[in-house]
Write a protein that holds these residues in place. Structure first.
Motif, PDB file in Angstrom:
ATOM      1  N   SER A  33       7.497  12.449   7.388  1.00 34.22           N
ATOM      2  CA  SER A  33       8.214  11.322   6.800  1.00 34.22           C
ATOM      3  C   SER A  33       7.253  10.293   6.212  1.00 34.22           C
ATOM      4  CB  SER A  33       9.118  10.669   7.848  1.00 34.22           C
ATOM      5  OG  SER A  33       8.333  10.170   8.911  1.00 34.22           O
ATOM      6  N   ASP A  34       6.086  10.115   6.824  1.00 32.40           N
ATOM      7  CA  ASP A  34       5.083   9.193   6.280  1.00 32.40           C
ATOM      8  C   ASP A  34       4.612   9.663   4.906  1.00 32.40           C
ATOM      9  OD1 ASP A  34       5.292   7.820   8.612  1.00 32.40           O
ATOM     10  OD2 ASP A  34       3.442   8.618   9.481  1.00 32.40           O
ATOM     11  N   HIS A  35       4.446  10.965   4.780  1.00 35.75           N
ATOM     12  CA  HIS A  35       3.985  11.519   3.512  1.00 35.75           C
ATOM     13  C   HIS A  35       5.037  11.349   2.424  1.00 35.75           C
ATOM     14  CE1 HIS A  35       2.797  15.007   0.819  1.00 35.75           C
ATOM     15  NE2 HIS A  35       1.777  14.184   0.781  1.00 35.75           N
ATOM     16  N   THR A  36       6.292  11.638   2.742  1.00 34.90           N
ATOM     17  CA  THR A  36       7.341  11.506   1.734  1.00 34.90           C
ATOM     18  C   THR A  36       7.555  10.048   1.336  1.00 34.90           C
ATOM     19  OG1 THR A  36       9.014  11.514   3.477  1.00 34.90           O
ATOM     20  CG2 THR A  36       8.574  13.604   2.383  1.00 34.90           C
ATOM     21  N   SER A  37       7.452   9.116   2.284  1.00 35.99           N
ATOM     22  CA  SER A  37       7.602   7.704   1.925  1.00 35.99           C
ATOM     23  C   SER A  37       6.427   7.227   1.079  1.00 35.99           C
ATOM     24  CB  SER A  37       7.761   6.837   3.169  1.00 35.99           C
ATOM     25  OG  SER A  37       6.614   6.909   3.976  1.00 35.99           O
ATOM     26  N   ALA A  38       5.230   7.713   1.360  1.00 32.38           N
ATOM     27  CA  ALA A  38       4.068   7.357   0.542  1.00 32.38           C
ATOM     28  C   ALA A  38       4.205   7.924  -0.865  1.00 32.38           C
ATOM     29  CB  ALA A  38       2.782   7.865   1.196  1.00 32.38           C
ATOM     30  N   LEU A  39       4.700   9.152  -0.974  1.00 32.26           N
ATOM     31  CA  LEU A  39       4.910   9.750  -2.293  1.00 32.26           C
ATOM     32  C   LEU A  39       5.956   8.990  -3.096  1.00 32.26           C
ATOM     33  CD1 LEU A  39       4.872  13.597  -1.582  1.00 32.26           C
ATOM     34  CD2 LEU A  39       3.230  12.286  -2.903  1.00 32.26           C
ATOM     35  N   SER A  40       7.056   8.617  -2.454  1.00 33.86           N
ATOM     36  CA  SER A  40       8.100   7.886  -3.184  1.00 33.86           C
ATOM     37  C   SER A  40       7.605   6.508  -3.604  1.00 33.86           C
ATOM     38  CB  SER A  40       9.380   7.778  -2.355  1.00 33.86           C
ATOM     39  OG  SER A  40       9.150   7.040  -1.183  1.00 33.86           O
ATOM     40  N   ALA A  41       6.799   5.846  -2.772  1.00 33.09           N
ATOM     41  CA  ALA A  41       6.234   4.549  -3.152  1.00 33.09           C
ATOM     42  C   ALA A  41       5.281   4.705  -4.330  1.00 33.09           C
ATOM     43  CB  ALA A  41       5.518   3.920  -1.962  1.00 33.09           C
ATOM     44  N   GLU A  42       4.504   5.775  -4.329  1.00 31.49           N
ATOM     45  CA  GLU A  42       3.581   6.027  -5.436  1.00 31.49           C
ATOM     46  C   GLU A  42       4.351   6.282  -6.730  1.00 31.49           C
ATOM     47  OE1 GLU A  42       0.269   9.355  -6.784  1.00 31.49           O
ATOM     48  OE2 GLU A  42       0.838   9.199  -4.674  1.00 31.49           O
ATOM     49  N   ASP A  47       6.202   4.482 -11.972  1.00 33.51           N
ATOM     50  CA  ASP A  47       7.354   4.275 -12.838  1.00 33.51           C
ATOM     51  C   ASP A  47       7.414   2.833 -13.329  1.00 33.51           C
ATOM     52  OD1 ASP A  47       9.628   5.270 -14.131  1.00 33.51           O
ATOM     53  OD2 ASP A  47      10.931   4.390 -12.603  1.00 33.51           O
ATOM     54  N   LYS A  48       7.116   1.873 -12.460  1.00 34.91           N
ATOM     55  CA  LYS A  48       7.113   0.467 -12.866  1.00 34.91           C
ATOM     56  C   LYS A  48       6.031   0.191 -13.900  1.00 34.91           C
ATOM     57  CE  LYS A  48       8.947  -1.580  -8.644  1.00 34.91           C
ATOM     58  NZ  LYS A  48       8.625  -2.409  -7.481  1.00 34.91           N
ATOM     59  N   ILE A  49       4.870   0.800 -13.705  1.00 32.79           N
ATOM     60  CA  ILE A  49       3.780   0.596 -14.656  1.00 32.79           C
ATOM     61  C   ILE A  49       4.145   1.165 -16.024  1.00 32.79           C
ATOM     62  CG2 ILE A  49       1.415   1.309 -15.221  1.00 32.79           C
ATOM     63  CD1 ILE A  49       0.787   1.005 -12.229  1.00 32.79           C
ATOM     64  N   LEU A  50       4.770   2.346 -16.035  1.00 34.27           N
ATOM     65  CA  LEU A  50       5.144   2.952 -17.302  1.00 34.27           C
ATOM     66  C   LEU A  50       6.253   2.180 -18.012  1.00 34.27           C
ATOM     67  CD1 LEU A  50       5.059   6.734 -16.372  1.00 34.27           C
ATOM     68  CD2 LEU A  50       3.420   5.463 -17.748  1.00 34.27           C
TER      69      LEU A  50
END
Length: 125
Positions: A33-42, A47-50
């Motif tokens: 779950s830590d990995h999936t939350s880190a991926l979604s935050a990334e 997406d915000k930068i683009l």
């Protein structure tokens, strides 16, 4: 219990026609779950930068009009500054209610202060 034996032809026929492979769905259970939350935050950050747009430079008169209306009508504003990083990407806009002024700085949400001379654009949300 006896395990039945299958011929190579029967096994090949089973995998071609009857067996449904759900591809990567079966591997999703191995992600923490830590990995999936880190991926979604990334992904959200990328997406915000683009999607970040550079707003046009406003005149001081236009900015003061928007600031006065936002204070009087208690509107939420989005403030984009002229600050950028080494790649030329502007900082994320500051969004919130205008709380007031301190010297030459605009207070937003009582957390952020922005100097008036570095504001590039201010709009209502």
């Amino acid at each position: 219990m006896r395990i039945p034996k299958f011929s190579d032809q029967e096994a090949e026929n089973f995998f071609k026609h009857d067996y449904i492979d759900w591809d990567m769905i079966k591997w999703q259970g191995f992600y923490l779950s830590d990995h999936t939350s880190a991926l979604s935050a990334e992904y959200e950050t990328k997406d915000k930068i683009l999607q970040r747009e550079v707003s046009p430079q406003m005149l001081l008169k236009e900015m003061t009009d928007v600031i006065n209306k936002a204070i009087v009508k208690n509107k939420i504003v989005k403030v984009q500054t002229n600050k950028s990083d080494s790649n030329g990407m502007f900082e994320f806009p500051i969004v919130g209610h205008i709380c007031g002024f301190i010297n030459d700085q605009l207070c937003i949400n009582s957390k952020s202060t922005v100097r008036i001379d570095v504001i590039r654009n201010i709009t209502f949300m």
